[in-house]
Design a protein around this motif. Structure first.
Motif, PDB file in Angstrom:
ATOM      1  N   PRO A  26       0.833  -1.211   0.000  1.00 26.16           N
ATOM      2  CA  PRO A  26       0.000   0.000   0.000  1.00 26.16           C
ATOM      3  C   PRO A  26       0.865   1.257   0.000  1.00 26.16           C
ATOM      4  O   PRO A  26       2.017   1.235   0.435  1.00 26.16           O
ATOM      5  CB  PRO A  26      -0.788  -0.118   1.304  1.00 26.16           C
ATOM      6  N   ASN A  27       0.303   2.361  -0.502  1.00 25.18           N
ATOM      7  CA  ASN A  27       1.023   3.631  -0.498  1.00 25.18           C
ATOM      8  C   ASN A  27       1.317   4.092   0.923  1.00 25.18           C
ATOM      9  O   ASN A  27       0.533   3.850   1.849  1.00 25.18           O
ATOM     10  CB  ASN A  27       0.192   4.715  -1.201  1.00 25.18           C
ATOM     11  N   LEU A  28       2.454   4.752   1.061  1.00 24.58           N
ATOM     12  CA  LEU A  28       2.770   5.428   2.325  1.00 24.58           C
ATOM     13  C   LEU A  28       2.176   6.826   2.297  1.00 24.58           C
ATOM     14  O   LEU A  28       2.235   7.509   1.262  1.00 24.58           O
ATOM     15  CB  LEU A  28       4.281   5.539   2.517  1.00 24.58           C
ATOM     16  N   GLU A  29       1.642   7.280   3.402  1.00 24.68           N
ATOM     17  CA  GLU A  29       1.101   8.639   3.485  1.00 24.68           C
ATOM     18  C   GLU A  29       1.967   9.467   4.439  1.00 24.68           C
ATOM     19  O   GLU A  29       1.942   9.262   5.648  1.00 24.68           O
ATOM     20  CB  GLU A  29      -0.347   8.633   3.952  1.00 24.68           C
ATOM     21  N   VAL A  30       2.727  10.380   3.854  1.00 18.61           N
ATOM     22  CA  VAL A  30       3.637  11.230   4.628  1.00 18.61           C
ATOM     23  C   VAL A  30       2.909  12.505   5.032  1.00 18.61           C
ATOM     24  O   VAL A  30       2.235  13.149   4.216  1.00 18.61           O
ATOM     25  CB  VAL A  30       4.901  11.572   3.805  1.00 18.61           C
ATOM     26  N   GLY A  31       3.041  12.874   6.280  1.00 16.36           N
ATOM     27  CA  GLY A  31       2.363  14.049   6.798  1.00 16.36           C
ATOM     28  C   GLY A  31       3.047  15.349   6.425  1.00 16.36           C
ATOM     29  O   GLY A  31       4.134  15.358   5.829  1.00 16.36           O
TER      30      GLY A  31
END
Length: 204
Positions: free
Chosen positions: A140-145
């Protein structure tokens, strides 16, 4: 007189035999306490230690950016029915990023092309949303803040750290873990239009 003496001796012998019998009975409980083990109970400390010390394989992957600087880690742990992936990184661009295992255990900056294509031992199509996919290495994609950090956990069923398995990350030539510049669309070949490789770490 002789009869009384004989009777006295007989009584004395009887007391001696009785005392010996009592001594034997008194020692029986001690022997049971020292040497006997109740059936159905596990009391061997060595056996318990062996069970408690059994651990499934795990490895920490050190991720670096295109300048060779550390940006974080990914901890891989073999679970009973899945591979647990715990990612913690910083100094990354905000947003969604493609995240894959690649087929070679080489991370040469700055572009990390040395990592080869996606880890794909079953020759499947790319993408978690593709009808003929995914690659074993698709994640799954990583979600960077907004602060450039990410901390996420995944459980993947089609990967393992156990050597000798077709989908083992310890296959010949090794594998690497790559973060891409863009999001993976989950279906476009060969890598979901996820763009450049901005971070990489060797599974070793």
């Amino acid at each position: 007189m002789k009869k009384w003496i004989s009777l006295t001796m007989i009584l004395a012998c009887a007391f001696v035999f009785a005392a010996c019998a009592d001594g034997k009975n008194d020692s029986a409980p001690d022997e049971a306490e020292d040497g006997a083990v109740d059936e159905g109970k596990t009391t061997d400390p060595v056996e318990l230690d062996l069970v408690e010390d059994e651990k499934l394989p795990s490895v920490k992957v050190n991720l670096m950016d295109g300048n060779g600087k550390p940006v974080g880690t990914a901890e891989l742990t073999e679970e009973e029915d899945a591979l647990r992936i715990m990612v913690e990184a910083e100094n990354l661009p905000e947003g969604l990023h493609g995240f894959h295992f690649h087929e070679k255990g080489v991370c040469e900056a700055p572009d990390f092309e040395s990592a080869g294509g996606h880890f794909n031992p079953t020759d499947a199509s790319h993408g978690l949303d593709h009808e003929d996919g995914p690659h074993a290495g698709d994640l799954p994609n990583l979600e960077v803040g907004p602060d450039g950090t990410v901390k996420e956990e995944f459980f993947v069923e089609n990967l393992t750290l156990l050597a000798g398995e077709e989908n083992s990350l310890y296959h010949e030539g090794g594998t690497s873990l790559v973060i891409h510049a863009e999001a993976d669309d989950g279906k476009t070949q060969p890598s979901g239009n996820s763009g450049d490789r901005i971070a990489c770490g060797v599974v070793e």
